[in-house]
Design an enzyme around this catalytic site. Structure first.
Site, PDB file in Angstrom:
ATOM      1  N   LEU A 229      85.383  -0.538  71.845  1.00 40.47           N
ATOM      2  CA  LEU A 229      84.847   0.642  71.268  1.00 40.47           C
ATOM      3  C   LEU A 229      85.114   1.991  72.005  1.00 40.47           C
ATOM      4  O   LEU A 229      84.363   2.726  72.240  1.00 40.47           O
ATOM      5  CB  LEU A 229      83.109   0.451  71.163  1.00 40.47           C
ATOM      6  CG  LEU A 229      82.707  -0.629  70.172  1.00 40.47           C
ATOM      7  CD1 LEU A 229      81.347  -0.890  70.448  1.00 40.47           C
ATOM      8  CD2 LEU A 229      83.114  -0.546  68.824  1.00 40.47           C
ATOM      9  N   ASP A 266      95.722  -2.684  76.019  1.00 45.06           N
ATOM     10  CA  ASP A 266      96.479  -3.859  76.982  1.00 45.06           C
ATOM     11  C   ASP A 266      96.050  -4.130  78.272  1.00 45.06           C
ATOM     12  O   ASP A 266      95.757  -5.444  78.509  1.00 45.06           O
ATOM     13  CB  ASP A 266      97.888  -3.362  76.877  1.00 45.06           C
ATOM     14  CG  ASP A 266      98.468  -3.225  75.644  1.00 45.06           C
ATOM     15  OD1 ASP A 266      98.080  -3.749  74.564  1.00 45.06           O
ATOM     16  OD2 ASP A 266      99.574  -2.257  75.453  1.00 45.06           O
ATOM     17  N   ARG A 301      95.636   7.058  85.132  1.00 40.27           N
ATOM     18  CA  ARG A 301      96.989   7.019  85.606  1.00 40.27           C
ATOM     19  C   ARG A 301      97.916   7.200  84.520  1.00 40.27           C
ATOM     20  O   ARG A 301      97.292   6.838  83.321  1.00 40.27           O
ATOM     21  CB  ARG A 301      97.588   5.858  86.128  1.00 40.27           C
ATOM     22  CG  ARG A 301      96.519   5.206  87.295  1.00 40.27           C
ATOM     23  CD  ARG A 301      96.469   3.893  87.780  1.00 40.27           C
ATOM     24  NE  ARG A 301      95.738   3.416  88.846  1.00 40.27           N
ATOM     25  CZ  ARG A 301      95.830   2.562  89.802  1.00 40.27           C
ATOM     26  NH1 ARG A 301      97.222   1.939  89.845  1.00 40.27           N
ATOM     27  NH2 ARG A 301      95.405   2.552  90.805  1.00 40.27           N
ATOM     28  N   GLY A 303     101.157   6.665  81.987  1.00 41.55           N
ATOM     29  CA  GLY A 303     101.963   5.417  81.777  1.00 41.55           C
ATOM     30  C   GLY A 303     101.544   4.286  81.144  1.00 41.55           C
ATOM     31  O   GLY A 303     100.217   4.528  80.989  1.00 41.55           O
TER      32      GLY A 303
END
Length: 320
Positions: A229, A266, A301, A303
Site C-alpha cells: 500500500l 522490488d 536513493r 536508481g
C-alpha cells in the site's frame, strides 16, 4: 534447503530521465539523464543478496554490453548468475522520474522475452536447493510457471510478484504460489480477472480489514496475500494453512524522504524473500516490517538495483 533465494526474472538496462514533473502527452521537458541496471528480477535478486540471503538469479541476456553489465554486477554482489544467452539485445527500460519521486516506465523486453521453460528446467538443481523461489511477470509466463512447478516439487516457498499489472496472470500460476505480493493496481486487476470483482485501486487502502481479507481469500484461498500500500505499508491475509499468525493484519509503512520510488516494490519483494529464507520460524509480520523498512530506505536513493541497501544499512537507519 540452505536459506537460499532463487529469483527467476528479468534484467534491464535502465535509461532514466529526471525532471521537475512527469511529461504529459505531447510535452517536452528538460531534465537530467542517467543509466544503470534494473529489471524486476535483477532488482529483487540484488535486494535479496544485500539483505543477507545467498541468491541465485536465472534470466536471459543478450551477448552485448548490457549482458556484460549484468554479469559483472552479479559477480560483484555475490549473486550466482545462470543466464540463457540470446541473440536479442539485453532488455531495456525508459524511466521518467518526477520531482516528487513518482515514475512512468516503458520496457523493451529484448532477451527477457526469450527465456524458455527448457532453460529453466535445466536449472532444476538451482531451484531445488532454494528455500524461497521468486518470480515476476516481465519474463515469459511458461518459463516462470515451470520455475514454480519445480519449486513446488522441491518444497520451497513460492512467491509470485504479479507485476506489472497489465500482464494477465493464468489461474495455474496463482495456484502454484504460496505468497502473492500485488500492489493496489495489481490487486485490483487480479480481482477483476479471477474473482469477478471490480474495485477502484485507489480505494483499496481505505477498505475495512474484514472486507479486504475476504477479497484476498476469494483471490487466493490456499495461500498468503500481501497487498502493498505504498507509504501506508501493507495488508497481509493468510489462508487456512497458516495457523501461527492472525488471519489478517496491517503492517505500517516507514517514514522516508523519498527521492525516487523506482524499484521500491522490488526492494520489498527481495527483502521479504531473504527474510523468509533466513528466518523460517519467524513471524511473517516481522518479516514484512523488515521488508517495509528495506523498501523505504531504497526510495531515499536514486536508481533501481543500485539503490538497494544492505541489511546493516537498514538497521542503522531504523534500528531494531
Amino acid at each position: 534447503m540452505t536459506g537460499r533465494v532463487a529469483v527467476v526474472g528479468s534484467f534491464n538496462v535502465d535509461h532514466v530521465w529526471v525532471a521537475a514533473s512527469l511529461p504529459r502527452p505531447g510535452e517536452t521537458l528538460a531534465g537530467d539523464y542517467r543509466s544503470g541496471p534494473g529489471g524486476k528480477g535483477f532488482n529483487q535478486a540484488i535486494a535479496a543478496a544485500r539483505a543477507g540471503a545467498p541468491t541465485d538469479f536465472i534470466c536471459a541476456l543478450g551477448d552485448d554490453a548490457g549482458g556484460a553489465l549484468a554479469r559483472a554486477l552479479a559477480h560483484d554482489d555475490g549473486i550466482a548468475l545462470h543466464d540463457m544467452r540470446s541473440d536479442a539485445p539485453t532488455g531495456t527500460a525508459g524511466i521518467f522520474v518526477g520531482e516528487a519521486g513518482g515514475n512512468s516506465i516503458v520496457i523493451g523486453p529484448g532477451a527477457n522475452a526469450a527465456l524458455t521453460p527448457a532453460f529453466v528446467d535445466a536449472q532444476r538443481a538451482v531451484i531445488a536447493r532454494a528455500a524461497v523461489v521468486v518470480v515476476q511477470l516481465e519474463s515469459p509466463l511458461d518459463a516462470i510457471t515451470q520455475a514454480l512447478r519445480i519449486a513446488r516439487g522441491a518444497g520451497a516457498v513460492r512467491v509470485l510478484n504479479p507485476a506489472p499489472a497489465n500482464v494477465a496472470v493464468p489461474a495455474e500460476l496463482l495456484a502454484l504460489a504460496d505468497v502473492i505480493t500485488p500492489n493496489e493496481t495489481e490487486f485490483a486487476a487480479l480481482l477483476d480477472a479471477h474473482a469477478g470483482e471490480r474495485i477502484d485501486a485507489t480505494a483499496i487502502a481505505a477498505l475495512g480489514d474484514d472486507t479486504l481479507h475476504a477479497l484476498c481469500r476469494r483471490l487466493l484461498p490456499h495461500g498468503t496475500v500481501v497487498v502493498t500500500l505504498g507509504a501506508a505499508g501493507c495488508f497481509v491475509s493468510h489462508g487456512a494453512r497458516r495457523v501461527s499468525e492472525a488471519e489478517h493484519a496491517r503492517v505500517p509503512g516507514e517514514r522516508a524522504d523519498a527521492i525516487d520510488t523506482t524499484g521500491a516494490g522490488d526492494a520489498f519483494n527481495g527483502a521479504l524473500a531473504a527474510s523468509i529464507a533466513l528466518g523460517p520460524g519467524c513471524s511473517l509480520n516481522e518479516q514484512l516490517r523488515f521488508a517495509n523498512r528495506y523498501a523505504a530506505l531504497s526510495t531515499e536513493r536514486a536508481g533501481a538495483a543500485v539503490a538497494m541497501p544492505t541489511a546493516a544499512q537498514v538497521q542503522a537507519r531504523f534500528g531494531d
